[in-house]
Design an enzyme around this catalytic site. Structure first.
Site, short mmCIF file in Angstrom:
data_model
loop_
_atom_site.label_atom_id
_atom_site.label_comp_id
_atom_site.label_asym_id
_atom_site.label_seq_id
_atom_site.Cartn_x
_atom_site.Cartn_y
_atom_site.Cartn_z
N ASP A 179 -4.26 -1.46 12.68
CA ASP A 179 -4.53 -0.13 13.25
C ASP A 179 -5.78 0.49 12.63
OD1 ASP A 179 -2.21 -0.64 14.56
OD2 ASP A 179 -1.08 1.06 13.78
N GLU A 212 11.26 1.57 13.40
CA GLU A 212 12.23 0.88 12.54
C GLU A 212 13.13 1.89 11.82
OE1 GLU A 212 12.85 -2.45 12.01
OE2 GLU A 212 11.41 -3.06 13.53
N LYS A 242 10.02 4.09 5.03
CA LYS A 242 9.29 4.87 6.04
C LYS A 242 10.01 6.18 6.34
CE LYS A 242 5.49 2.84 7.50
NZ LYS A 242 4.18 3.51 7.51
P1 NAP Z 1 -1.01 -3.72 8.60
O1 NAP Z 1 -1.91 -4.48 9.50
O2 NAP Z 1 0.08 -4.45 7.89
O3 NAP Z 1 -1.92 -2.97 7.52
C1 NAP Z 1 -1.37 -2.41 6.36
C2 NAP Z 1 -2.49 -1.87 5.52
O4 NAP Z 1 -1.94 -1.27 4.34
C3 NAP Z 1 -3.49 -2.93 5.05
O5 NAP Z 1 -4.79 -2.41 5.20
C4 NAP Z 1 -3.16 -3.08 3.58
O6 NAP Z 1 -4.27 -3.43 2.78
C5 NAP Z 1 -2.75 -1.66 3.25
N1 NAP Z 1 -2.01 -1.55 2.00
C6 NAP Z 1 -0.90 -2.23 1.62
N2 NAP Z 1 -0.53 -1.86 0.40
C7 NAP Z 1 -1.40 -0.92 -0.03
C8 NAP Z 1 -1.55 -0.16 -1.21
N3 NAP Z 1 -0.70 -0.28 -2.24
N4 NAP Z 1 -2.59 0.71 -1.31
C9 NAP Z 1 -3.47 0.84 -0.29
N5 NAP Z 1 -3.40 0.13 0.86
C10 NAP Z 1 -2.38 -0.74 0.98
O7 NAP Z 1 -0.31 -2.52 9.40
P2 NAP Z 1 -0.67 -1.93 10.86
O8 NAP Z 1 0.00 -2.76 11.89
O9 NAP Z 1 -2.11 -1.66 10.94
O10 NAP Z 1 0.14 -0.56 10.83
C11 NAP Z 1 -0.45 0.64 10.35
C12 NAP Z 1 0.65 1.58 9.89
O11 NAP Z 1 1.51 1.87 10.99
C13 NAP Z 1 1.55 1.01 8.80
O12 NAP Z 1 1.93 2.06 7.95
C14 NAP Z 1 2.76 0.50 9.56
O13 NAP Z 1 3.90 0.47 8.75
C15 NAP Z 1 2.86 1.54 10.66
N6 NAP Z 1 3.46 1.08 11.91
C16 NAP Z 1 3.00 -0.06 12.50
C17 NAP Z 1 3.57 -0.48 13.69
C18 NAP Z 1 3.06 -1.73 14.39
O14 NAP Z 1 3.76 -2.21 15.30
N7 NAP Z 1 1.89 -2.23 14.05
C19 NAP Z 1 4.61 0.26 14.28
C20 NAP Z 1 5.02 1.44 13.65
C21 NAP Z 1 4.44 1.85 12.47
P3 NAP Z 1 -4.54 -4.91 2.17
O15 NAP Z 1 -5.55 -5.54 3.05
O16 NAP Z 1 -5.08 -4.62 0.82
O17 NAP Z 1 -3.24 -5.63 2.14
#
Ligand code: NAP
Length: 330
Positions: free
Chosen positions: A15, A129, A159
């Protein structure tokens, strides 16, 4: 009008990439928080999103967040960083609580203690979730902003803490903190550890003769799957709304992993996927969410948001992307 500034945590994630593109196109100055010393994804982000200024920081390190907020001086903070994989959260529940749960508090505090409680809008990435998909709390036409929560994983529980602390800061300090309760959204940028991308990547490799089988857990769980590009537009719209609130983003349709698999193989001309797919207990979870279906009526009515990519379109674009990427290996 002065140029607006946004700080995105989770800049290396799916995202983070889509949202950076959208905000850049809207004329924002974009800062991204990147964690770790020599993060392996940094070069890719710099190449793909050259207009993003990176700031080192970690959601578990309050000092780094204060420095990031001070440096960026953002009008809007999008807190997308999280341990976001449900299966991983069962194996690393403490880390998940620290990052996905308490990390939200750290971000809110960083905004508040730097004196930006009134000036800075915060978007919190909440998730479907948190609902859990059990019979007793499952409305027929889909979960909405008023539905009961019953998270079924350490990720969902963490979350839910983030969701409620965000609402608490809205109520306690009058901060503009909006929570997007987003159902699954996928796309070309989805990490390979997530089942949809794992499938489309494997389908492309099987088609090209680079891989012979694909190991998956249960195929019956159903999810409400949309396209990430549509969903980041929803994040932005809700952050521009005159009032901080909670909004569900979903498609209003639910499909099983098996349906996703069938469509993905059909895209490369394979009608029977059974010879290629092996069941593996390693991918099963201690507790599973059977079915998720969202009701996006509020976001559609109030924000005018509507998803554009449908389920077959989502599968098609992911398979096409992975075919193009994997073709470079032959
Ligand atoms: P993602 O691709 O898994 O990205 C997660 C990000 O969090 C990565 O940039 C990761 O960085 C970073 N991160 C992890 N631990 C961290 C820390 N300790 N400090 C700083 N950064 C950290 O997730 P996404 O799909 O883009 O989703 C974005 C958000 O929406 C998340 O919060 C997810 O839970 C939520 N969400 C996603 C979905 C979905 O279907 N995609 C649905 C509902 C909610 P690194 O590169 O360093 O690992």
């Amino acid at each position: 009008m002065a140029q607006r500034t946004a700080l995105i945590t989770g800049i290396t994630g799916q995202d983070g990439g889509h949202l950076s593109e959208l905000l850049h196109a809207e004329g924002y100055r974009v800062f991204g928080l990147i964690r770790g010393q020599n993060n392996p994804r940094q070069m890719a982000v710099e190449a793909e999103l050259p207009y993003v200024s990176l700031i080192e920081g970690d959601l578990t390190d309050m000092t780094s967040l204060v420095r990031a907020v001070d440096t960026a001086d953002p009008d809007e903070v999008y807190n997308l960083a999280a341990i976001s994989h449900v299966g991983y959260s069962f194996k690393n529940p403490t880390l998940t609580a620290d990052v996905t749960g308490k990390g939200v508090l750290n971000v809110l505090e960083a905004v508040r203690v730097t004196g930006r409680a009134e000036a800075t809008r915060v978007y919190q990435a909440s998730t479907s979730e948190m609902f859990g998909g059990l019979d007793y709390n499952r409305p027929g036409n889909g979960y909405n902003e008023e539905s009961l929560f019953h998270p079924r994983s350490p990720y969902g529980v963490a979350k839910l803490y983030g969701h409620w602390i965000a609402k608490n800061y809205r109520e306690s300090y009058g901060m503009f903190v909006t929570c997007g309760i987003l159902f699954n959204h996928e796309g070309e940028r989805r990490g390979l550890e997530f089942v949809t991308r794992k499938i489309t990547n494997a389908v492309a490799r099987i088609k090209l003769g680079l891989q012979s089988t694909l190991e998956l857990g249960d195929l019956w769980p159903k999810r409400d799957w949309g396209y990430a590009g549509d969903y980041v537009r929803g994040m932005w719209l809700m952050t521009q709304h005159h009032k901080a609130d909670d909004f569900v983003l979903a498609t209003g349709e639910t499909h099983s992993i098996e349906e996703f698999l069938t469509l993905a193989f059909a895209e490369v001309g394979i009608d029977d996927w059974r010879p290629y797919v092996k069941h593996s207990a390693a991918f099963m979870r201690p507790a599973e969410v059977d079915i998720l279906l969202g009701d996006p009526s509020k976001a559609e009515d109030i924000l005018g948001w509507k998803r554009e990519v449908d389920f077959p379109g989502l599968v098609r674009r992911m398979v096409a992307h992975d075919l193009a990427v994997q073709s470079r290996h032959i």
